[in-house]
Scaffold this motif. Structure first.
Motif: not given
Length: 244
Positions: A38-61
């Protein structure tokens, strides 16, 4: 600086990492069993992109709190992705393709976005604006992704596919960052986290209204197969020597 601006982001860093590491036990269980169940792998795939995007925003601010809240999640989400992808059955062609396309297409878009921003010669403010906009969009998608199984929950009356630790961590984490975002006046911080709080409460509502059906339903080693039209539990084949 106010109490909210100094203490809340520290709490947020801890909660964010708790959110990203919440699926670890579930991932470890399905890896040991060799079955996705029953494990849903979809959130893990999106998490890869989301965490990278927010790490980059944290560096940019720049904002060290935002970076520290997401950098560990980059590594964790990649581990989840590469660990669970091989477990998606061949019968689940659509699900496998969707998970792969999200990561490959998302990384390609991020490279194009970063390249366009840097080589356009835009100001730091404009750069942070677009990175924040992109990160916020991914953040909302990530928080909403567990609801991809909402139809299954409503149809079966079983909320096993909604991972409780992840949902609870999401609600508390998003609430903290929402308060901090309002305190520093950053719409890209409070905006998506406010939405994430509301979406988390929806998941809590589903989990409460439709409890998991005991250990057997939640066991990732249960005999299940997938079809192109979604997750479908079926009775496993029994040989003449097997007991019913």
């Amino acid at each position: 600086m106010s109490f909210i601006e100094t203490v809340f982001p520290v709490i947020g860093v801890v909660l964010s990492n708790a959110l990203y590491f919440a699926p670890a036990s579930g991932v470890a269980a399905v890896v040991r069993s060799g079955l996705l169940g029953n494990f849903n792998p979809l959130p893990q795939a999106i998490m890869v992109l989301s965490t990278i995007a927010w790490a980059m925003y944290g560096l940019s601010v720049p904002n060290a709190y935002l970076f520290a809240a997401n950098a560990p999640g980059v590594l964790a989400s990649i581990i989840y992705y590469v660990s669970t992808l091989p477990l998606i059955p061949r019968e689940a062609h659509a699900q496998r393709w969707n998970v792969q396309a999200i990561v490959v297409g998302g990384v390609a878009f991020e490279l194009a976005l970063w390249g366009g921003i840097i080589f356009s010669g835009c100001t730091a403010e404009t750069r942070s604006y677009y990175l924040g906009l992109y990160g916020s969009a991914l953040c909302v998608i990530l928080f909403a992704s567990p609801l991809s199984t909402a139809a299954l929950v409503l149809a079966t009356g079983d909320s096993t596919s909604i991972y409780a630790p992840l949902t609870l961590a999401q609600c508390v984490n998003c609430g903290t960052w929402t308060v901090y975002g309002f305190a520093i006046g950053d719409v890209w911080v409070w905006g998506p986290n406010l939405v994430g709080t509301l979406l988390g409460l929806v998941q809590v509502g589903l989990k409460t209204a439709f409890p998991s059906r005991g250990k057997q339903a939640a066991d990732p080693a249960a005999k299940h197969l997938f079809r192109d039209d979604g997750f479908v539990p079926i009775r496993p084949h029994l040989s003449d020597n097997d007991e019913i």
